[in-house]
Design a protein around this motif. Structure first.
Motif, PDB file in Angstrom:
ATOM      1  N   ARG A  52       0.821  -1.218   0.000  1.00 41.33           N
ATOM      2  CA  ARG A  52       0.000   0.000   0.000  1.00 41.33           C
ATOM      3  C   ARG A  52       0.851   1.264   0.000  1.00 41.33           C
TER       4      ARG A  52
ATOM      5  N   CYS B 190       3.613   1.507  -1.733  1.00 40.86           N
ATOM      6  CA  CYS B 190       4.370   1.632  -2.973  1.00 40.86           C
ATOM      7  C   CYS B 190       3.939   2.898  -3.711  1.00 40.86           C
ATOM      8  N   LYS B 191       4.949   3.583  -4.250  1.00 40.83           N
ATOM      9  CA  LYS B 191       4.645   4.883  -4.865  1.00 40.83           C
ATOM     10  C   LYS B 191       4.189   4.729  -6.310  1.00 40.83           C
ATOM     11  N   SER B 192       4.495   3.604  -6.932  1.00 40.43           N
ATOM     12  CA  SER B 192       4.124   3.452  -8.338  1.00 40.43           C
ATOM     13  C   SER B 192       3.773   1.999  -8.604  1.00 40.43           C
ATOM     14  N   LYS B 193       3.172   1.798  -9.730  1.00 39.66           N
ATOM     15  CA  LYS B 193       2.815   0.444 -10.143  1.00 39.66           C
ATOM     16  C   LYS B 193       4.068  -0.427 -10.236  1.00 39.66           C
TER      17      LYS B 193
ATOM     18  N   GLU C 109       5.206  -1.532  -6.932  1.00 41.45           N
ATOM     19  CA  GLU C 109       4.317  -2.566  -6.407  1.00 41.45           C
ATOM     20  C   GLU C 109       4.680  -3.922  -7.014  1.00 41.45           C
TER      21      GLU C 109
END
Lengths: 944, 222
Positions: free
Chosen positions: A21, A23-26, A29
Motif C-alpha cells: 500500500r 508503494c509509490k508506483s505500479k 508494487e
C-alpha cells in the motif's frame, strides 16, 4: 465481543500489505510483489518443513497478490497438502486457496478429491462443510464424477447435522447444474421435497434453491412440492413478526425464504387442488394487504424486505394470469409504486408492469397509467429507469394509444441517451408499422425517425419502409411526394437520401405530373454528385428515364456503374416483397431486451392481422411459389435477406448481399430466379452505396496452389502425409492438449542424392503473429539420399486465429535450389476440448449464443457421399464431442466443444443437418466468439 | 444464481472478488474494471440495479450494488433472483461484517481477506444463498474463531502483545482520515506516509475511534 479477534493477525502478512500500500508506483508494487513471490517460492521449496502458521501466512499473501490481479502459478501443491492437515485453520486456508484459485489441472483435482473424500467421511461437521463448500465452488466434472452419488445420501440421511444438510443441498445443486447427467434421480428425490417442511429455516432456505432448479428440469417428479411450498408460505405469511425470531429481518418474517417459495411456485401452473389454491390465494391477498398497512419501521430495509415479497407475489399473480381480481389489485399496487419516492421501486414497478401489460385481464388497467409512464420517460434522472419506462410504453401500446406513444417516444429520442437510441428507434419503427391505420402516418413516422436519429436507423428499418411502400399501392404516391419534400431540406441524413433515392427511383413517376417537381428535379439531380451516392444517382436516373426524356449522358453512366447487370433488369419495376417476419422484429428479438416477452406477443398479434401490414395481393403468391417448389432453404432468398443482416455493420451487410448472389440455386423456379435478378440489382446498388467492396479474399496468394487443399486434409486428423513430390515427402504427426500442441515433421528424401543446405522456417504471417506461437528447432542441413529427418514444433494458441502458419523449405538438389512453401495444418479446431452435455443444456446454450455474429451457417453439396460412420468419424476427428439424443431429428449431428486458447475459452456448438435426398448439408456453428464460428464453418464445409 | 460478488473501493481497488463461475484471471480483472466503471459513474440517488456489462453474463444478468462510504458491494445475479432480496442480502452481509469486525471499515477487509471470505462462505455457496440469518452466520464464525484460537494459542498471545501496545499508543481521535485513508495507495500519498505495520495499526485505531464506518454512513443516510 467482536467475532473476529484482532489478536490473531499475522504480522508478516500485515507488513507485506502495508508495504504494497505504500508503494509509490505500479512498478514499485510489482517489484515488491515479485520479491515476495520469490521469497514464498523459496520457502515452499526449501528443505525446512514449514509449520502450519507459516503455510497459512504464505497462502494468505498469495491470496492478496491474486486479488491485486497478479497470476499465481505455484503454491497449489502446498494448498493441497494443507487440506489433509488435522488442524482446522490449516485445512480452512487450504480450502480457501483451492476455491479462489481453482485450477483445472487434473492431477491436482485427483488429490483434492482424495482430501475431500476423507473429510466427507470424517463425520466432523465442520470438516464436512469445508469439503462441501469446496465441491460447490469448484464444481468440476471430475468432482461430480467422484461425489454425485455420495452427496444425496448425506443430504437426506437422518443423522446429518443441519449445517451440513444446508451445504449438501447447495453442493448437490451445483453438481446438478454442471453435470446433470451424473446426478441421478432416485429414492432421495422424494425426501428432498420434504426438506421444505424441515424445522430449521436455514435448511429450507438452502433446499429450496435445489428444489427450484430440479423442478424446472423435471416438473412432474417434483409436483408434490407445490402443496408443501404453499403451506410453508402460508405459515410464514400469517406469522407475527416475532414468531420466526432470527429469520425475521427488520420486522418482516423470513423475506428471503418467502421470495424463494414464490419463485418456486412460478415453475408450476396454478394448483389444481381447490384447497391448496384457496390457501395460496389467501396468502397472496394477505401479502397485498400488508403492503397497504403502515410500516412497522421507517428503515429502508423494512420496506425493502416487504416489497421484495410483494414483487414476487405480483410476479406469481402475473404468471398464473387467471385471477382477474388479483391482477387488477397488483396493477393498482404497481401504479402506486410508479410515483414512489424510492427509485428502486419505480424501476421495479415499471419492470413488472411490462409483463403485466401482456395479460388480457390487466392490459386496460395498465393503460390507465400511461401519463405517469410518459412522465417517467421525460423526467426520470436515472437512465435505467427511463429505459424501463420506454419498455413499458412499448408493451402497453395498442391501436388506441399508438399515435400518442409513438409521438412521445419520437420526441424523447431527441434527447435520449446514446446507449438506448438504437433500441428506441427499433421500437418506434415496429409500433408504427404494427399499428398503422393509414400508411401515410407510418411513412411520416419513419421519415421523422430518420430525421431525428438517422445514425441509429439501421438498415432493417429503412429496408422495411421500402418493402412496405412497394407492397402498398395506396401509399406510394404519398411516399414519393413526402420524401421528395424531405430531400429539399438543406441537410439530409444519408439514410434519408437512400430511402429517397429508392422510393423516387421506383415511384418518382407518380409525382412527375405534379407542377412543382419539374424545377426541383434539377436540384435533386445535383444532389447525388454532392453526396456521391451512386444509389441515389441511379434511382434518380431510372426515374428520369421514365419521366423526363433527355437522359442520354446519365444513361451511359448507369451502364458503367452496373455493367454486369442487364440494363433491362435495372429499369424494371421492383416486385413486391413476400411478407415474412419483419426483419426489425427479428432484430429486436435478437437484442433480447426486457421487452422480449412483449415482442413475442406482438409477433402473434401480427400473424393474425398479417394482411394489414402490407402483404398485398401479390405478396403471398410469390411467397408460396418460392416455398412450394423449393424446399431447400438455399432458395429462401428473402428469408436469408431479412434475417441475416440483423445487427450487421456495413461490412457484414456487404458480405451478406454477396451471399444472396451465391445462394441462388440453379434449380430455383423462375419466380425465384426473377427475384434473384432483382436482388442482384439491388445488391449492387446497396453494395456501391455502402461503399463495401467484395468480401475479403480467402488468403493472400497461397504459397502453393494446392496448399489449401492440403490443409483441408488435416482438419479432422492429426497424422498423415502432408506433401509429396518426386523429391521430398513430408509426414506429420501431431498431438494437442489444451492450448498447446506438438507437431513432428518428418522430411524424407526420396532420391538417392543428398539434399544440401536443407533449411526450414516456420512463420506466422500477418495477423497470425500475435495469435499463435510456433517454435521450432533447426534441422540438420544435410539429408542423405533415402534418409528421413525429424523436426519438432511446439505450438501455443494464444487466441483464436484463422490463418495457417507457413512452412518454408529450402534445399539444394543437385545444385538447383528448391524452394517450397506449405501451410502447416494447424487449425483452430485442434485446440478443442470435447464437452458432453444433455439436450436441454445444449439448446439452452444454443439460445444463449443467439447474436447474429455468433452464428455461421453454410449450405453445401455433399462431396464425399453421406455415410453415417464416415461423418461421425470426421466430427470426432474435429475434436468436439458428438452428442447423441440431443437433436430431435436423429438424422442430424450435434456437437459441442470448447476451444482452449491461452487467453480464453471459446465455447462452440455445431449442428450438421444432412439432406440425403438433395445430397446437401446445412452446417450451423455458434460460438461465443464470432470469428471462430466463421472460421470453423469455412474449415468444415470442405470436409463433407 | 449469483455469478460474482465484488467489493471495491471508490478508486476501483478490489477488496474482495468471488466468482461462482470460472473465468480466466485476466477476464476476472477485466470484469472488475468494467463493473467499477459502470457503477462508479452513477449518481447517489439513482436505483441500485443496472443491466450487466458485456463481459459478465449479458442481458439476463443484473448488477445489484450498494455503496457504503468508501466501498462498493456489487452482486452480479441472473434473473432468477429477486432484486430487492439481493439488496437485503448485501445489507445482511455488511451487518455481519460489522458485527464480526466491530465497526467494520475498509482496512479490516484489506488486512483480513481470509476472514471476509470465510464469512461470505457462510452466506453464499456456489452462487446460491446458504443462510440469511445473521445470528446463525455469526455463530458459525465464532465457532471457527474458537477452533482457530485453540490451535494457534502461542502465536496468538505473542501478537496480542504487539497489537495491544499499538492500540494503546494511538488514542488520539482524528476524524479527518476517515474517507481517504483506506483508499489511496498510489495516487494520494499525503495521508499515507511510508510506514510499517505498526503505523497501520495505529491509523486503524484512530479510524475506529472516529466511529465512522461504512455501515454507519449508510444507516445515517437512510
Amino acid at each position: 465481543m467482536p467475532a473476529v479477534s484482532k489478536g490473531d493477525g499475522m504480522r508478516g502478512l500485515a507488513v507485506f500489505i502495508s508495504d504494497i500500500r505504500n508503494c509509490k508506483s505500479k512498478e514499485a508494487e510489482i517489484k515488491r510483489i515479485n520479491k515476495e513471490l520469490a521469497n514464498i517460492r523459496s520457502k515452499f521449496k526449501g528443505d525446512k518443513a514449514l509449520d502450519g502458521y507459516s503455510k497459512k501466512k504464505y497462502v494468505c499473501k498469495l491470496l492478496f497478490i491474486f486479488l491485486l490481479g497478479h497470476d499465481i502459478d505455484f503454491g497449489h501443491m502446498e494448498a493441497v497438502n494443507l487440506l489433509s492437515s488435522n488442524k482446522y485453520t490449516e485445512k480452512q486456508i487450504g480450502y480457501l486457496f483451492i476455491s479462489v484459485l481453482v485450477n483445472s489441472n487434473s492431477e491436482l483435482i485427483r488429490l483434492i478429491n482424495n482430501a475431500i473424500k476423507n473429510d466427507l467421511s470424517s463425520r466432523n461437521p465442520t470438516f464436512m462443510c469445508l469439503a462441501l463448500h469446496c465441491i460447490a465452488n469448484v464444481g468440476s466434472r471430475e468432482m461430480a464424477e467422484a461425489f454425485a452419488s455420495e452427496i444425496p445420501r448425506i443430504l437426506v440421511a437422518g443423522d446429518t447435522m443441519d449445517s451440513v444438510k444446508q451445504s449438501a443441498a447447495l453442493c448437490l445443486l451445483r453438481l446438478y447444474k454442471t453435470s446433470p447427467d451424473l446426478v441421478l434421480m432416485g429414492e432421495w428425490t422424494s425426501r428432498v421435497v420434504h426438506l421444505l417442511n424441515d424445522q430449521h429455516m436455514g435448511v429450507v432456505t438452502a433446499a429450496i434453491s435445489l428444489i427450484t432448479c430440479l423442478s424446472q428440469k423435471n416438473p412432474d417428479e417434483f409436483k408434490t412440492c407445490v402443496s408443501l411450498a404453499v403451506s410453508r408460505l402460508s405459515r410464514i405469511v400469517s406469522s407475527a413478526s416475532t414468531d420466526l425470531q432470527d429469520y425475521t429481518y427488520y420486522f418482516v418474517p423470513a423475506p428471503w425464504l418467502s421470495c424463494k417459495l414464490l419463485r418456486l411456485l412460478q415453475c408450476y401452473p396454478p394448483p389444481e387442488d381447490g384447497a391448496v389454491k384457496g390457501r395460496l390465494v389467501e396468502c397472496l391477498e394477505t401479502i397485498l394487504n400488508k403492503a397497504q398497512e403502515p410500516p412497522k419501521s421507517k428503515k429502508v430495509q423494512h420496506s425493502n424486505a416487504k416489497n421484495a415479497i410483494l414483487f414476487e407475489a405480483i410476479s406469481l399473480i402475473i404468471h398464473y394470469d387467471s385471477e382477474p381480481n388479483l391482477l387488477v389489485r397488483a396493477c393498482n399496487q404497481l401504479g402506486q409504486f410508479l410515483q414512489h419516492r424510492e427509485t428502486n421501486l419505480r424501476y421495479l414497478a415499471l419492470e413488472s408492469m411490462c409483463t403485466l401489460a401482456s395479460s388480457e385481464f390487466s392490459h386496460e388497467a395498465v393503460k390507465t397509467h400511461i401519463e405517469t409512464v410518459i412522465n417517467a420517460l421525460k423526467t426520470e434522472r436515472d437512465v435505467s429507469v427511463r429505459q424501463r419506462a420506454a419498455d413499458l410504453l412499448y408493451a402497453m401500446c395498442d391501436r388506441s394509444n399508438a399515435k400518442q406513444i409513438v409521438a412521445e417516444m419520437l420526441s424523447y429520442l431527441e434527447t435520449a441517451d446514446y446507449s438506448i437510441r438504437e433500441e428506441m428507434v427499433l421500437k418506434v419503427a415496429i409500433l408504427a408499422e404494427k399499428y398503422a391505420v393509414d400508411y401515410s402516418w407510418y411513412v411520416d413516422t419513419i421519415l421523422n425517425l430518420i430525421r431525428i436519429a438517422g445514425d441509429y436507423v439501421s438498415e432493417e428499418v429503412w429496408y422495411r419502409v421500402i418493402q412496405i411502400v412497394i407492397n402498398r399501392d395506396d401509399v406510394q404516391g404519398y411516399a414519393a411526394k413526402t420524401v421528395f419534400e424531405a430531400l429539399q431540406a438543406p441537410a439530409c441524413h444519408e439514410n434519408m437520401v437512400k430511402v429517397g433515392g429508392y422510393i423516387l427511383g421506383e415511384f418518382g413517376n407518380l409525382i412527375a405530373e405534379l407542377p412543382f417537381s419539374a424545377p426541383c428535379s434539377s436540384t435533386f439531380s445535383q444532389r447525388p454528385r454532392r453526396l456521391s451516392k451512386r444509389c441515389c444517382a441511379m434511382s434518380w436516373l431510372v426515374h428520369l428515364q421514365q419521366t423526363v426524356h433527355n437522359s442520354d449522358q446519365y444513361y451511359v453512366q448507369t451502364s458503367e456503374v452496373v455493367s454486369p447487370v442487364p440494363q433491362a433488369t435495372v429499369l424494371e419495376e421492383m416486385p413486391p416483397f413476400p411478407e415474412r417476419e419483419s426483419s426489425i422484429l427479428a432484430k429486436l428479438k435478437k437484442k433480447k431486451g426486457p421487452g422480449a416477452v412483449s415482442v413475442t406477443e406482438l409477433e402473434d398479434g401480427k400473424r393474425e392481422g398479417g394482411e394489414l401490414n402490407g402483404g398485398g395481393e401479390r405478396g403471398p403468391e410469390t411467397a408460396s411459389c418460392v416455398s412450394q417448389s423449393t424446399p431447400s432453404p438455399s432458395a429462401d432468398l428473402l428469408g436469408i435477406r431479412s434475417v441475416a443482416p440483423v445487427g450487421a455493420s456495413l461490412s457484414s451487410a456487404g458480405s451478406l448481399l454477396v451471399d444472396v448472389f451465391s445462394e441462388a440455386g440453379p434449380a430455383a423456379p423462375s419466380a425465384a430466379v426473377n427475384d434473384d435478378g432483382f436482388l442482384r440489382y439491388k445488391a449492387v446498388l446497396w453494395l456501391s452505396s455502402c461503399k463495401v467492396s467484395a468480401p475479403p479474399s480467402e488468403d493472400p496468394a497461397p504459397p502453393l496452389s494446392e496448399a489449401d487443399e492440403l490443409l483441408d486434409k488435416f482438419v479432422c486428423k492429426n497424422n498423415g502425409v502432408l506433401f509429396e513430390n518426386q523429391l521430398l515427402q513430408i509426414g506429420i504427426k501431431s498431438e494437442y492438449r489444451q492450448n498447446l500442441g506438438r507437431m513432428y515433421l518428418f522430411y524424407g528424401n526420396k532420391t538417392s542424392v543428398q539434399f544440401a543446405s536443407f533449411t526450414t522456417t516456420v512463420s506466422c504471417p500477418g495477423e497470425l503473429q500475435p495469435q499463435l506461437n510456433v517454435q521450432s528447432k533447426p534441422v540438420e542441413p544435410l539429408v542423405e539420399g533415402g534418409a528421413q529427418i525429424q523436426q519438432v514444433l511446439n505450438i501455443e494458441c494464444i487466441t483464436d486465429f484463422s490463418e495457417a502458419p507457413l512452412l518454408n523449405i529450402k534445399f539444394r538438389y543437385g545444385g538447383a535450389l528448391q524452394n517450397l512453401t506449405l501451410k502447416l495444418p494447424v487449425t483452430i479446431n485442434k485446440f478443442f476440448q470435447p464437452t458432453e452435455m444433455a439436450s436441454q443444456d445444449f439448446f439452452q446454450r444454443w439460445k444463449q449464443l443467439s447474436q447474429p455474429q455468433q452464428e455461421a451457417q453454410k449450405i453445401f453439396k455433399a462431396s464425399h457421399g453421406m455415410d453415417t460412420e464416415v461423418i461421425k468419424a470426421k466430427l470426432l476427428g474435429l475434436g468436439m464431442a458428438l452428442l447423441d439424443n440431443v437433436d430431435p431429428n436423429p438424422e442430424n449431428y450435434v456437437c459441442a466443444g470448447v476451444i482452449q486458447t491461452k487467453g480464453q475459452q471459446v465455447g462452440c456448438l455445431l449442428r450438421l443437418e444432412p439432406n440425403a435426398q438433395a445430397q446437401m448439408y446445412r452446417l450451423t456453428l455458434r460460438c461465443s466468439k464470432d470469428l471462430v464460428s466463421r472460421r470453423l464453418c469455412e474449415l468444415l464445409a470442405q470436409q463433407f | 444464481m449469483i455469478k460474482a460478488i465484488l467489493i471495491f473501493n471508490n478508486h476501483g481497488k478490489p477488496r474482495l472478488s468471488k466468482f461462482y463461475e470460472h473465468f480466466n484471471e485476466d477476464i476476472e480483472q477485466q470484469i472488475i474494471r468494467e463493473t467499477f466503471h459502470l457503477v462508479s459513474k452513477r449518481d447517489e440517488n439513482v436505483c441500485n440495479f443496472l443491466e450487466g456489462g458485456m463481459l459478465i453474463g449479458g442481458s439476463d444478468y443484473k448488477l445489484i450494488y450498494r455503496h457504503y462510504a468508501t466501498l462498493y458491494f456489487v452482486f452480479c445475479v441472473d434473473s432468477s433472483e429477486s432484486e430487492l432480496g439481493i439488496l437485503d442480502l448485501i445489507q445482511v452481509f455488511v451487518e455481519t461484517l460489522d458485527k464480526c469486525f466491530e465497526n467494520v471499515c475498509e482496512l479490516d477487509l484489506i488486512f483480513h481477506v481470509d476472514k471476509v471470505h470465510h464469512i461470505l462462505a457462510e452466506m453464499v455457496m456456489g452462487g446460491m444463498v446458504l443462510e440469511t440469518n445473521m445470528n446463525e452466520i455469526i455463530t458459525q464464525v465464532d465457532l471457527q474463531n474458537k477452533m482457530e484460537k485453540s490451535e494457534f494459542f502461542p502465536f496468538f498471545s505473542l501478537f496480542t502483545d504487539v497489537y495491544l501496545s499499538v492500540y494503546q499508543a494511538g488514542q488520539v481521535d482524528t476524524g479527518r482520515y476517515c474517507r481517504s485513508t483506506c483508499s489511496c495507495r498510489i495516487s494520494c500519498k499525503e495521508h499515507e506516509p511510508p510506514g510499517n505495520a505498526q503505523k497501520h495499526q495505529h491509523r486503524r485505531h484512530k479510524h475506529k475511534s472516529a466511529k465512522f464506518t461504512f455501515l454507519q454512513v449508510a444507516t445515517a443516510r437512510s
